[in-house]
Design a protein around this motif. Structure first.
Motif, PDB file in Angstrom:
ATOM      1  N   THR A  13       0.841  -1.304   0.087  1.00 10.48           N
ATOM      2  CA  THR A  13      -0.104   0.215   0.038  1.00 10.48           C
ATOM      3  C   THR A  13       0.773   1.499  -0.360  1.00 10.48           C
ATOM      4  O   THR A  13       0.612   1.913  -0.058  1.00 10.48           O
ATOM      5  N   TYR A  14       2.102   1.119  -0.096  1.00  7.34           N
ATOM      6  CA  TYR A  14       2.894   2.307   0.175  1.00  7.34           C
ATOM      7  C   TYR A  14       3.216   2.907  -1.150  1.00  7.34           C
ATOM      8  O   TYR A  14       3.442   2.588  -1.962  1.00  7.34           O
ATOM      9  N   PRO A  15       2.623   4.264  -1.161  1.00  6.61           N
ATOM     10  CA  PRO A  15       2.924   4.798  -2.536  1.00  6.61           C
ATOM     11  C   PRO A  15       4.695   4.548  -3.276  1.00  6.61           C
ATOM     12  O   PRO A  15       5.414   4.250  -2.370  1.00  6.61           O
ATOM     13  N   SER A  16       4.290   4.140  -4.058  1.00  6.08           N
ATOM     14  CA  SER A  16       6.018   4.270  -5.583  1.00  6.08           C
ATOM     15  C   SER A  16       6.561   5.350  -6.049  1.00  6.08           C
ATOM     16  O   SER A  16       5.666   5.979  -6.327  1.00  6.08           O
ATOM     17  N   SER A  17       7.517   5.393  -5.928  1.00  4.09           N
ATOM     18  CA  SER A  17       8.028   6.814  -7.315  1.00  4.09           C
ATOM     19  C   SER A  17       8.837   5.940  -8.221  1.00  4.09           C
ATOM     20  O   SER A  17       9.417   5.110  -7.856  1.00  4.09           O
ATOM     21  N   ASP A  18       8.894   6.505  -9.371  1.00  3.10           N
ATOM     22  CA  ASP A  18       9.387   6.757 -10.241  1.00  3.10           C
ATOM     23  C   ASP A  18      10.648   7.523 -10.762  1.00  3.10           C
ATOM     24  O   ASP A  18      10.937   7.659 -11.826  1.00  3.10           O
ATOM     25  N   GLU A  19      10.658   8.447  -9.544  1.00  3.39           N
ATOM     26  CA  GLU A  19      11.656   9.695 -10.253  1.00  3.39           C
ATOM     27  C   GLU A  19      13.313   9.066 -10.346  1.00  3.39           C
ATOM     28  O   GLU A  19      13.613   8.084  -9.660  1.00  3.39           O
ATOM     29  N   LYS A  20      13.999  10.041 -11.275  1.00  2.47           N
ATOM     30  CA  LYS A  20      15.329   9.676 -11.255  1.00  2.47           C
ATOM     31  C   LYS A  20      16.462  10.393 -10.835  1.00  2.47           C
ATOM     32  O   LYS A  20      17.342  10.092 -11.033  1.00  2.47           O
ATOM     33  N   ASP A  21      15.391  11.730  -9.572  1.00  2.69           N
ATOM     34  CA  ASP A  21      16.484  12.112  -9.380  1.00  2.69           C
ATOM     35  C   ASP A  21      16.703  12.073  -7.424  1.00  2.69           C
ATOM     36  O   ASP A  21      17.180  13.218  -6.892  1.00  2.69           O
ATOM     37  N   LEU A  22      16.949  10.189  -7.345  1.00  2.00           N
ATOM     38  CA  LEU A  22      16.894  10.208  -6.280  1.00  2.00           C
ATOM     39  C   LEU A  22      17.996  10.177  -5.546  1.00  2.00           C
ATOM     40  O   LEU A  22      18.985   9.664  -6.251  1.00  2.00           O
ATOM     41  N   ILE A  35      14.503  12.415  -1.363  1.00  2.00           N
ATOM     42  CA  ILE A  35      14.597  11.045  -0.983  1.00  2.00           C
ATOM     43  C   ILE A  35      13.202  10.612  -0.838  1.00  2.00           C
ATOM     44  O   ILE A  35      12.203  11.645  -0.965  1.00  2.00           O
ATOM     45  N   TRP A  36      12.968   8.711  -1.181  1.00  2.00           N
ATOM     46  CA  TRP A  36      11.673   8.426  -0.503  1.00  2.00           C
ATOM     47  C   TRP A  36      11.532   8.056   0.803  1.00  2.00           C
ATOM     48  O   TRP A  36      12.681   7.009   1.172  1.00  2.00           O
ATOM     49  N   ALA A  37      10.581   8.208   1.197  1.00  2.00           N
ATOM     50  CA  ALA A  37      10.400   8.086   2.685  1.00  2.00           C
ATOM     51  C   ALA A  37       8.648   8.192   3.118  1.00  2.00           C
ATOM     52  O   ALA A  37       8.649   9.272   4.066  1.00  2.00           O
ATOM     53  N   PRO A  38       8.461   6.752   2.750  1.00  2.00           N
ATOM     54  CA  PRO A  38       7.227   7.670   2.529  1.00  2.00           C
ATOM     55  C   PRO A  38       6.061   7.415   4.213  1.00  2.00           C
ATOM     56  O   PRO A  38       4.841   7.438   4.263  1.00  2.00           O
ATOM     57  N   THR A  39       7.024   6.674   5.195  1.00  2.00           N
ATOM     58  CA  THR A  39       6.222   7.303   6.421  1.00  2.00           C
ATOM     59  C   THR A  39       7.080   7.782   7.251  1.00  2.00           C
ATOM     60  O   THR A  39       5.682   7.939   8.403  1.00  2.00           O
ATOM     61  N   ALA A  40       7.576   8.805   6.790  1.00  2.00           N
ATOM     62  CA  ALA A  40       7.515  10.194   7.283  1.00  2.00           C
ATOM     63  C   ALA A  40       6.894  11.285   7.700  1.00  2.00           C
ATOM     64  O   ALA A  40       5.796  11.412   6.685  1.00  2.00           O
ATOM     65  N   LYS A  41       7.095  11.917   8.809  1.00  2.00           N
ATOM     66  CA  LYS A  41       5.792  12.457   9.107  1.00  2.00           C
ATOM     67  C   LYS A  41       7.918  14.372   8.969  1.00  2.00           C
ATOM     68  O   LYS A  41       6.776  15.106   8.797  1.00  2.00           O
ATOM     69  N   THR A  42       8.750  14.065   9.264  1.00  2.00           N
ATOM     70  CA  THR A  42       9.783  14.852   8.922  1.00  2.00           C
ATOM     71  C   THR A  42      10.433  14.240   8.476  1.00  2.00           C
ATOM     72  O   THR A  42      11.054  13.466   8.709  1.00  2.00           O
ATOM     73  N   VAL A  43      11.633  15.162   7.579  1.00  2.00           N
ATOM     74  CA  VAL A  43      12.429  14.652   7.251  1.00  2.00           C
ATOM     75  C   VAL A  43      13.280  15.976   7.652  1.00  2.00           C
ATOM     76  O   VAL A  43      12.911  16.983   6.681  1.00  2.00           O
ATOM     77  N   GLU A  44      14.935  15.477   8.191  1.00  2.00           N
ATOM     78  CA  GLU A  44      15.457  16.958   8.044  1.00  2.00           C
ATOM     79  C   GLU A  44      16.935  16.574   7.794  1.00  2.00           C
ATOM     80  O   GLU A  44      17.945  15.339   7.415  1.00  2.00           O
ATOM     81  N   PHE A  45      17.950  17.775   7.249  1.00  2.00           N
ATOM     82  CA  PHE A  45      18.560  17.357   5.919  1.00  2.00           C
ATOM     83  C   PHE A  45      19.720  18.535   6.992  1.00  2.00           C
ATOM     84  O   PHE A  45      19.561  19.603   7.213  1.00  2.00           O
ATOM     85  N   ARG A  46      20.836  17.713   6.998  1.00  2.00           N
ATOM     86  CA  ARG A  46      21.762  18.586   7.806  1.00  2.00           C
ATOM     87  C   ARG A  46      23.050  18.423   6.755  1.00  2.00           C
ATOM     88  O   ARG A  46      23.534  17.475   6.226  1.00  2.00           O
ATOM     89  N   ASN A  66       3.808  14.107  -3.640  1.00  2.00           N
ATOM     90  CA  ASN A  66       2.886  13.223  -3.601  1.00  2.00           C
ATOM     91  C   ASN A  66       2.782  11.629  -3.593  1.00  2.00           C
ATOM     92  O   ASN A  66       2.029  10.698  -4.220  1.00  2.00           O
ATOM     93  N   ASP A  67       3.901  11.175  -3.943  1.00  2.00           N
ATOM     94  CA  ASP A  67       4.877  10.103  -4.486  1.00  2.00           C
ATOM     95  C   ASP A  67       5.242   9.410  -3.490  1.00  2.00           C
ATOM     96  O   ASP A  67       6.662   8.786  -3.876  1.00  2.00           O
ATOM     97  N   GLY A  68       5.663  10.104  -1.945  1.00  2.00           N
ATOM     98  CA  GLY A  68       6.488   9.111  -0.850  1.00  2.00           C
ATOM     99  C   GLY A  68       8.132  10.108  -0.311  1.00  2.00           C
ATOM    100  O   GLY A  68       8.598  10.022   0.329  1.00  2.00           O
ATOM    101  N   THR A  69       8.372  11.430  -1.236  1.00  2.00           N
ATOM    102  CA  THR A  69       9.601  11.404  -1.652  1.00  2.00           C
ATOM    103  C   THR A  69       9.140  12.990  -0.216  1.00  2.00           C
ATOM    104  O   THR A  69       8.561  13.257  -0.792  1.00  2.00           O
ATOM    105  N   TRP A  70      10.202  12.650  -0.492  1.00  2.00           N
ATOM    106  CA  TRP A  70      10.376  14.682   0.140  1.00  2.00           C
ATOM    107  C   TRP A  70      12.084  15.000   0.015  1.00  2.00           C
ATOM    108  O   TRP A  70      12.584  14.585  -0.354  1.00  2.00           O
ATOM    109  N   SER A  71      12.126  16.619  -0.573  1.00  2.00           N
ATOM    110  CA  SER A  71      12.965  16.888  -0.969  1.00  2.00           C
ATOM    111  C   SER A  71      13.134  18.498  -0.425  1.00  2.00           C
ATOM    112  O   SER A  71      12.040  19.402  -0.065  1.00  2.00           O
ATOM    113  N   THR A  72      14.092  19.305  -1.467  1.00  2.00           N
ATOM    114  CA  THR A  72      14.573  20.565  -0.927  1.00  2.00           C
ATOM    115  C   THR A  72      15.004  21.114  -2.379  1.00  2.00           C
ATOM    116  O   THR A  72      16.557  20.143  -2.608  1.00  2.00           O
TER     117      THR A  72
END
Length: 644
Positions: A13-22, A35-46, A66-72
């Motif tokens: 049931t987890y969303p999948s991503s076909d992104e080429k730039d993970l 990154i792909w992290a569909p269960t995350a509520k917060t993702v921090e980049f350090r 919308n596909d489980g990815t997180w970005s900046t």
């Protein structure tokens, strides 16, 4: 406290991503982070200035997609800065680089933002892969970066490092070629390197304190730093490894990487479980981690994002590093559909693996890339352990014997290897102890070998099974094993150093043993120069004669005949070489595993001996013979029928 049981979760049931730039990608004006992290509520980049110590000088929150990815996007030039991620899925997970990280600092603690163009050695754009018209034309040589160069006798300056493979004209104390020069002299077509991706158990700051083969993966897309001249700057290891590839390619030798996507060294603490808990691993019915690898976990290759990750990773190595092929550790853990997808995405590359697992898997055998399912994986080969054990005895039992060590009634299993595990009408499969039916659809799906990094070296196995064997008999057995591997159909595979009787002192599992056990002792090349020259001649013989490397099963069935009467301890057969375009039209090969000479009746006609004991000749040795030939104990003889 986190519950690491997952039987309550439906991962489909987890969303999948076909992104080429993970991953993390540098540009002069910005750095892209995703990154792909569909269960995350917060993702921090350090961001850090150092790869090991110090506090983060910048922290930012990623935005969810919308596909489980997180970005900046980070505006500005961040080249050379180190980074980590931290995921919160209801509670904070551990700080790690991302699963796609391609460049890391010392011991893989932090990723590095880098400019890939700066990692290219001079002339990299002109680097050309050696041409391989068919997989059966390959002669594979398996070695370990450290083993190959670390011994004093190597005469190599960059001992235990990638750059050791780039040195020209190196010699042993006895004045014989070592390293790259040795590979060229021997004539192999491909070097198979044990894992070079970042692994855990060797401290990159003190690389000589511990040894490991490297089957303990940490980061799959980043290189191991203990083989680098500077483990702190991840770009150095990339450039040095590219230089290794370039040097081998310049010598006409392809590079095959041993890859270990079947398991990770860490389980709960792995970068995968610290990003998307549970998803990347198979579970048993009780929700705990399955363990078909025997190392504590097994990758769930059948899941969409796991399959995508493996294919993305392989394509990165193939494209960025110009890699020529991959060997899959415990390929029997992988599902068949993933292996077929890999084949489709990597056309032209050599792909092969171990067609077994180390323990039970929750995935049924009919769905996994096991040896018995090889015919369902077109273009992918499996190791022929049937042939290995037929030649030298059971790989794990010290005293067991095989055909070359004088054990009778192994002839049918040897014939099984000669025809590359394909269907042949003259093989009685009931007498092949380990496989009761053929498992390869084509000869290019069979890797024929007698030893590899695992278990005892060929020399040690023979010595353990026949402790009173003389040095002369030992040499003969090593030569006979090589003769069978290098004249048989399929793809021949050699363990580094077997061509001069490599020993590990009887150590049957040297994965973490010290250098004195694992290193290649180049002084043995002088001591066993006759064995080296024999292997050298065998490789050239194979290259000269397409009859030994047929491409189609139908040719093996139609043009290889076991044409002489059965004799215990002897395997002999005839090849019609003409349909393969071989200059030798009618070939007879005889292998005598007995401890005494035998006389073998010949088919009708006049024959010239082309190979006898250590003598090889394309024109023939001595005068013509008829009726029968005497074959020395523990040896191969090849004859060719004289044309009318």
């Amino acid at each position: 406290m986190r519950d690491w049981k997952f039987n309550h979760i439906d991962f489909s049931t987890y969303p999948s991503s076909d992104e080429k730039d993970l991953g993390v990608f540098w540009a002069p004006e910005k750095t892209s982070v995703k990154i792909w992290a569909p269960t995350a509520k917060t993702v921090e980049f350090r961001l850090y200035k150092d790869g090991k110590t110090g506090e983060a000088f910048h922290k930012t929150q990623l935005q969810s997609g919308n596909d489980g990815t997180w970005s900046t996007i980070l505006t500005g030039d961040y080249e050379g800065k180190f980074y980590t991620f931290r995921v919160n899925d209801g509670e904070w997970l551990e700080e790690t680089p991302d699963i796609y990280t391609r460049c890391v600092g010392v011991n893989g603690l932090r990723g590095i933002i880098f400019n890939p163009a700066k990692t290219n050695p001079k002339g990299w754009e002109a680097d050309k892969k050696p041409e391989l018209s068919h997989f059966t034309d390959a002669v594979i040589y398996e070695t370990h970066v450290r083993d190959f160069t670390i011994a004093e006798s190597s005469g190599i300056q960059h001992k235990g490092r990638y750059l050791g493979f780039t040195e020209e004209g190196t010699k042993s104390p006895e004045g014989l070629a070592t390293g790259l020069a040795h590979l060229k002299e021997l004539g192999v077509t491909h070097v198979h390197l044990l894992p070079v991706n970042d692994f855990f158990t060797v401290d990159e700051e003190k690389p000589k304190e511990k040894y490991n083969w490297g089957y303990d993966p940490l980061h799959y897309n980043a290189l191991e730093g203990s083989y680098s001249s500077d483990p702190y700057d991840g770009t150095v290891r990339i450039k040095e490894f590219k230089t290794l590839v370039q040097s081998l390619h310049s010598a006409g030798i392809g590079v095959i990487l041993d890859v270990v996507y079947n398991h990770t060294y860490f389980t709960k603490e792995s970068v995968f479980n610290q990003t998307v808990p549970g998803y990347f691993y198979r579970q048993k019915s009780d929700g705990t981690f399955a363990n078909a690898s025997g190392c504590g976990n097994e990758m769930a290759t059948e899941r969409t994002m796991v399959r995508k990750y493996i294919i993305d990773s392989l394509k990165y190595w193939a494209e960025e590093f110009h890699i020529d092929g991959f060997r899959f550790d415990l390929m029997g853990v992988y599902d068949l559909e993933t292996m077929k997808s890999i084949r489709a995405e990597l056309p032209g590359l050599l792909l092969y693996g171990e067609g077994w697992a180390a323990d039970q898997s929750p995935m049924p055998e009919e769905h996994r890339a096991l040896k018995q399912n090889t015919s369902r994986m077109p273009g992918i080969a499996a190791f022929n352990d049937d042939f290995r054990d037929a030649l030298k005895g059971n790989h794990g039992l010290k005293k067991s014997k095989g055909f070359v060590s004088g054990l009778d009634l192994r002839e049918e299993a040897v014939k099984f290897g000669i025809v590359a595990a394909v269907q042949h009408p003259q093989i009685v499969y009931d007498y092949v102890e380990t496989s009761k039916k053929p498992w390869a659809a084509l000869p290019g799906q069979c890797i024929n070998y007698v030893s590899c990094h695992d278990n005892y070296t060929l020399w040690d196995k023979l010595k353990l099974s026949i402790p009173k064997a003389s040095d002369e008999k030992m040499r003969k057995m090593v030569k006979l094993a090589g003769a069978l591997v290098l004249t048989s159909q399929g793809i021949p595979f050699l363990h580094a150093g077997m061509e001069f009787c490599r020993t590990k002192g009887g150590n049957g599992n040297s994965y973490k043993s010290p250098d004195p056990v694992n290193q290649i002792d180049w002084s043995r090349k002088k001591e066993y120069s006759d064995v080296f020259e024999y292997y050298q001649k065998l490789i050239q013989l194979r290259k000269n004669h397409p009859a030994f490397r047929m491409k189609e099963t139908s040719r093996i069935q139609n043009y290889i005949h076991f044409c002489t009467d059965y004799k215990t301890g002897v395997v002999s057969y005839c090849i019609d070489g003409d349909p393969s375009g071989d200059p030798w039209k009618n070939i007879v090969l005889i292998f005598n595993g007995n401890r005494e000479p035998v006389s073998i009746p010949l088919p009708e006609g006049n024959f010239r001996i082309m190979v006898q004991n250590d003598h090889f000749s394309e024109e023939g040795i001595d005068e013509m013979i008829t009726a029968e030939v005497k074959v020395e104990a523990i040896s191969m003889t090849i004859l060719v029928k004289a044309e009318n």
